[in-house]
Design a protein around this motif. Structure first.
Motif, short mmCIF file in Angstrom:
data_model
loop_
_atom_site.label_atom_id
_atom_site.label_comp_id
_atom_site.label_asym_id
_atom_site.label_seq_id
_atom_site.Cartn_x
_atom_site.Cartn_y
_atom_site.Cartn_z
N LYS A 82 0.82 -1.20 0.00
CA LYS A 82 0.00 0.00 0.00
C LYS A 82 0.86 1.26 0.00
O LYS A 82 0.42 2.32 -0.47
N GLU A 83 2.05 1.14 0.55
CA GLU A 83 2.99 2.26 0.58
C GLU A 83 4.40 1.69 0.59
O GLU A 83 4.61 0.54 1.00
N PRO A 84 5.38 2.46 0.16
CA PRO A 84 6.76 1.94 0.13
C PRO A 84 7.25 1.54 1.52
O PRO A 84 6.90 2.18 2.53
N TYR A 85 8.05 0.50 1.56
CA TYR A 85 8.67 0.04 2.81
C TYR A 85 10.06 -0.45 2.44
O TYR A 85 10.24 -1.57 1.98
N THR A 86 11.04 0.40 2.63
CA THR A 86 12.40 0.15 2.15
C THR A 86 13.01 -1.16 2.65
O THR A 86 13.70 -1.85 1.89
N PRO A 87 12.82 -1.56 3.91
CA PRO A 87 13.47 -2.78 4.39
C PRO A 87 12.85 -4.07 3.87
O PRO A 87 13.35 -5.16 4.20
N PHE A 88 11.80 -4.00 3.07
CA PHE A 88 11.00 -5.19 2.77
C PHE A 88 11.81 -6.31 2.10
O PHE A 88 11.76 -7.46 2.53
N PHE B 200 13.20 -3.36 16.41
CA PHE B 200 13.02 -4.29 17.51
C PHE B 200 13.34 -3.64 18.85
O PHE B 200 12.76 -3.99 19.88
N GLN B 201 14.25 -2.68 18.85
CA GLN B 201 14.69 -2.09 20.11
C GLN B 201 14.15 -0.70 20.39
O GLN B 201 14.47 -0.11 21.43
N THR B 202 13.31 -0.16 19.50
CA THR B 202 12.79 1.18 19.76
C THR B 202 11.27 1.31 19.63
O THR B 202 10.73 2.35 19.98
N ASP B 203 10.60 0.29 19.13
CA ASP B 203 9.16 0.40 18.92
C ASP B 203 8.42 -0.05 20.18
O ASP B 203 8.35 -1.24 20.47
N PRO B 204 7.83 0.89 20.94
CA PRO B 204 7.15 0.52 22.19
C PRO B 204 5.88 -0.29 21.96
O PRO B 204 5.36 -0.91 22.89
N GLU B 205 5.38 -0.28 20.72
CA GLU B 205 4.18 -1.05 20.40
C GLU B 205 4.51 -2.36 19.70
O GLU B 205 3.63 -3.15 19.38
N GLY B 206 5.79 -2.60 19.44
CA GLY B 206 6.19 -3.82 18.76
C GLY B 206 6.14 -5.04 19.66
O GLY B 206 5.85 -4.95 20.85
N THR C 66 10.23 4.34 25.61
CA THR C 66 9.28 5.06 24.76
C THR C 66 9.74 6.50 24.59
O THR C 66 9.97 7.21 25.57
N ASN C 67 9.88 6.89 23.33
CA ASN C 67 10.23 8.27 23.00
C ASN C 67 9.52 8.59 21.69
O ASN C 67 9.82 7.98 20.66
N ASP C 68 8.59 9.51 21.73
CA ASP C 68 7.76 9.80 20.55
C ASP C 68 8.60 10.22 19.35
O ASP C 68 8.28 9.88 18.21
N GLU C 69 9.65 10.99 19.59
CA GLU C 69 10.49 11.44 18.49
C GLU C 69 11.23 10.27 17.86
O GLU C 69 11.37 10.18 16.63
N VAL C 70 11.71 9.35 18.70
CA VAL C 70 12.39 8.16 18.18
C VAL C 70 11.43 7.31 17.37
O VAL C 70 11.77 6.81 16.28
N THR C 71 10.21 7.15 17.87
CA THR C 71 9.21 6.37 17.14
C THR C 71 8.91 7.00 15.78
O THR C 71 8.79 6.31 14.76
N LYS C 72 8.81 8.32 15.76
CA LYS C 72 8.56 9.03 14.50
C LYS C 72 9.71 8.80 13.52
O LYS C 72 9.49 8.53 12.33
N LEU C 73 10.94 8.91 14.00
CA LEU C 73 12.11 8.69 13.14
C LEU C 73 12.17 7.25 12.65
O LEU C 73 12.56 6.99 11.49
N LEU C 74 11.79 6.32 13.51
CA LEU C 74 11.74 4.91 13.11
C LEU C 74 10.87 4.72 11.88
O LEU C 74 11.28 4.10 10.89
N TYR C 75 9.67 5.27 11.92
CA TYR C 75 8.73 5.10 10.80
C TYR C 75 9.18 5.88 9.56
O TYR C 75 8.97 5.42 8.43
N GLU C 76 9.81 7.02 9.76
CA GLU C 76 10.34 7.76 8.62
C GLU C 76 11.44 6.97 7.92
O GLU C 76 11.51 6.92 6.69
N GLY C 77 12.28 6.33 8.70
CA GLY C 77 13.36 5.55 8.14
C GLY C 77 12.87 4.36 7.33
O GLY C 77 13.51 3.95 6.35
N GLN C 78 11.74 3.82 7.73
CA GLN C 78 11.17 2.67 7.01
C GLN C 78 10.63 3.06 5.64
O GLN C 78 10.64 2.24 4.71
N LYS C 79 10.17 4.28 5.50
CA LYS C 79 9.54 4.71 4.25
C LYS C 79 10.51 5.44 3.32
O LYS C 79 10.23 5.60 2.13
#
Length: 539
Positions: free
Chosen positions: A179-185, A450-456, A466-479
Motif C-alpha cells: 500500500k505504501e513503500p517500505y524500504t526494508p522489505f 526491535f529495540q525502539t518500537d514501544p508497540e512492537g 518510549t520516545n515519541d520522536e524516536v518512534t517518528k524517526l523509526l517510521y520515517e526511516g522505514q519509508k
C-alpha cells in the motif's frame, strides 16, 4: 527484527583476527545472483578454514554433530525468534531471497526478482523444478499461503510492510503489492520467518505439520526431543543438486561452555555453536581443532527496564553509562575478537554511525554528577540479571558491578539458568540484564525497530523504552529510500538513543565457531547461523 540472543542465542561472542568487517547490501532489485551448486565448499575467504591438516578432499556422507547451548523447542517459523529455534528452522524452510556470508541479498528459491520503480510491486519467479522434501512441487500458491499465514499470525517477526495483495500470476510467478513503500522489505524477506511452506500445510493440521515439517531446505527432521537433541537427515529433493554432502546433522544440547570445549577437543562433536572467548585462541591453535569466524550483526548490550523505579530515571541510566569503561571491558574480555560499540548498530550494518556518534564515554566525575541530578543522588541497591553457563557474560557482570560501586550503585548479580532467564525478561521481571541484540537481515531497521518500537512485539526489547520522536524517526526511516536522507534519519535516532541510554551498547563481537580439524566447508553467516550444505568430514 533484532533477534535477541538467548544465551541469547544464544551467545554472541567475538573477534578481530584478519577478519572481515562486512559491507552489507541493504536492498536490491532485479538481482540475478544465484548459488552455484558446483561451487567450492569455502564461500567466504575471510572464514578461517582448516585445511592444513588434510591434503585429501574429505568424502561426502557421514553424520555431523553440532553442539549448541539450547535445545530446539519449536519449528513454527512464524511464532519463533530466539536463535535456538531460528537456526533450526532455517535448515528446513527457505525464503525467496536470502543473504550470503557477506550479508548480500541473493535470489534463493526465486531465480529472479523485480521491484517496481515506485517500490510498491515485488515480483518473484520461482526456480524451475523446485520441490518440497516430500517430493511435491513448489508453486506460487505455496508462496501466497506462506506470506498470508505470516501476515495472519504476526508473531515476533511480524511483517511490518503494509501488504495490499499477494497473488500467484502463474505456477512460478508470485507478486506482492504494498500500500505504501517500505524500504526494508526485500531485506526482511530473507528472514527465516519468511520461509515457504506447503499450501494449507500439505493437508494436515498446523500442530501435526510443525512436529514433522515439510520444507525446501537441505535437511529434514528425523528425530526431535524438545528438551534435548534434534537429528536431521539430508533432503533427497533438495534443489541444489548433490547437496547437502553429509547424510545427517545432529544438534546436540550442551548447555555449559566448558563441556562444549571438552567435547570438541575429544572429537565427540564436530563443531560448537557458542565458543567462549577465553577459549578461542586455545581452540584455534589446538592440534585437532580450529576456529571458523565471520563478522556479525550482533551488539552485546546492557539493557535497562525503564519500568523499574530506578532505571526509569534517565540520569541514573546516563550515570551508569558514564561509569562503565566499555573500551576496557572489550579489551579485557574479548581477546581482540570485538570492537567497542558506540552505536546500537553493528558496523557491518548500513547507517551505523559508530564513528560519528557522541557516546557517553568513561568519566567517573561526570557519572557522579549525573547521578546527583537523579532522584537517587545517594545511590541505591539493584540486581543485574544474567544467564548462567556463559563465562564472558559472568565477567561482564562483575565489571558492571564494579562500575556501579564506584558511583554508589550497589549491583547484586543474579545468575540463573537460560530458560528461566528468558522467562524473566519476557515478563519484564528484571531491573537490568545482559543480553545481545542482533539483526536477522542486513538492514538498519532490523535492529532499530526491535529495540525502539514501544508497540512492537518486544516493547523495545523488553525495556519498554518510549520516545515519541524516536518512534517518528523509526517510521520515517522505514519509508525513506536508501540514501543520504535515510542516513540522516538514522543518525539522529541513534544519537538520541546514545543520549538516553535505554541500553548501553558494549561491543560488536565477531562470530566464532569452534570446529574440528577434519571439517571442511562450514559457512558462517553474519546473523550467527551456519550453512551445512557444503560441509564434509575428513577421516
Amino acid at each position: 527484527m533484532s533477534r535477541f540472543n538467548a544465551s541469547f542465542r544464544k551467545s554472541f561472542w567475538i573477534g578481530t583476527l584478519a577478519i572481515l568487517l562486512l559491507l552489507v547490501v541493504a536492498g536490491c532489485s532485479n538481482s540475478k545472483n544465484e548459488p552455484d551448486p558446483n561451487k567450492g565448499a569455502q564461500q567466504n575467504t575471510n572464514q578461517e578454514a582448516n585445511q592444513s591438516a588434510n591434503t585429501e578432499e574429505p568424502a561426502a556422507g557421514g553424520t555431523f554433530v553440532y553442539g549448541r547451548p539450547a535445545s530446539v523447542t519449536s519449528l513454527d517459523l512464524h511464532n519463533q525468534i530466539t536463535s535456538n529455534n531460528a537456526f533450526a528452522i532455517d535448515k528446513v524452510f527457505e525464503s525467496l531471497v536470502a543473504f550470503d556470508s557477506k550479508g548480500e541479498i541473493v535470489d534463493w528459491l526465486a531465480k529472479s526478482h523485480n521491484i517496481s520503480e515506485d517500490g510498491l510491486t515485488y515480483t518473484f519467479v520461482l526456480r524451475d523444478g523446485l520441490k518440497f522434501s516430500n517430493g511435491t512441487d513448489v508453486t506460487a500458491e505455496d508462496a501466497v499461503f506462506s506470506l498470508q499465514r505470516h501476515l495472519k499470525v504476526g508473531g515476533p517477526l511480524a511483517i511490518a510492510a503494509k501488504v495490499d495483495t499477494t497473488k500467484a500470476q502463474d505456477k512460478q510467478t508470485f507478486v506482492i503489492t504494498l500500500k505504501e513503500p517500505y524500504t526494508p522489505f526485500i531485506s526482511e524477506l530473507s528472514n527465516f520467518s519468511n520461509g515457504i511452506i506447503p499450501n494449507n500445510f500439505g493437508g494436515v493440521t498446523e500442530e501435526e505439520f510443525f512436529k514433522k515439517p515439510v520444507g525446501t531446505g537441505p535437511f529434514v527432521v528425523e528425530k526431535w526431543d524438545p528438551a534435548g537433541d534434534l537429528t536431521f537427515t539430508k533432503n533427497p529433493n533438495y534443489w541444489q543438486e548433490g547437496k547437502p554432502y553429509i547424510d545427517q546433522l545432529v544438534y546436540k544440547l550442551i548447555e555449559d561452555d566448558s563441556q562444549a570445549i571438552n567435547q570438541l577437543k575429544a572429537g565427540e562433536v564436530n563443531a560448537i555453536e557458542s565458543l567462549a572467548l577465553q577459549n578461542a585462541d586455545e581452540i584455534k591453535q589446538g592440534p585437532d581443532t580450529t576456529v571458523v569466524t565471520n563478522g556479525s550483526w550482533v551488539t552485546e548490550q546492557l539493557f535497562f527496564n525503564t519500568l523499574d523505579k530506578y532505571f526509569s530515571d534517565v540520569h541514573v541510566r546516563r550515570a551508569l553509562a558514564l561509569a562503565l569503561d566499555r573500551e576496557g571491558l572489550t579489551k579485557a574480555l574479548t581477546f581482540g575478537y570485538a570492537q567497542t560499540a558506540n552505536s546500537l548498530l553493528p558496523t557491518t550494518i548500513p547507517y551505523h554511525a559508530n564513528d560519528t556518534i557522541k557516546a557517553l564515554n568513561f568519566d567517573i566525575t561526570a557519572a557522579k554528577e549525573e547521578l546527583a541530578k537523579s532522584a537517587f543522588p545517594n545511590g541505591f541497591t539493584t540486581k543485574l540479571l544474567v544467564a548462567s553457563g556463559n563465562g564472558t557474560r559472568a565477567q561482564e557482570a562483575q565489571i558492571i558491578q564494579a562500575a556501579g560501586k564506584a558511583i554508589g550503585i550497589n549491583i547484586e548479580i543474579e545468575s540463573i539458568e537460560l530458560a528461566t532467564f528468558r522467562e524473566r525478561f519476557f515478563a519484564y521481571d528484571f531491573a537490568i540484564m545482559l543480553n545481545s541484540g542482533q539483526a536477522d537481515s542486513p538492514e538498519a531497521n532490523s535492529i532499530i525497530a526491535f529495540q525502539t518500537d514501544p508497540e512492537g512485539f518486544s516493547k523495545s526489547y523488553w525495556t519498554h523504552y518510549t520516545n515519541d520522536e524516536v518512534t517518528k524517526l523509526l517510521y520515517e526511516g522505514q519509508k525513506t529510500p536508501d540514501g543520504k536522507e535515510r542516513e540522516e534519519i538514522y543518525t539522529k535516532l541513534l544519537q538520541t538513543l546514545a543520549d538516553e541510554v535505554p541500553y548501553i551498547p558494549l561491543y560488536y563481537p565477531d562470530i566464532l565457531k569452534g570446529v574440528g580439524s577434519s571439517v571442511d566447508g562450514l559457512v558462517v553467516l553474519p546473523n550467527g547461523s551456519v550453512r551445512f550444505e557444503e560441509v564434509r568430514i575428513g577421516k
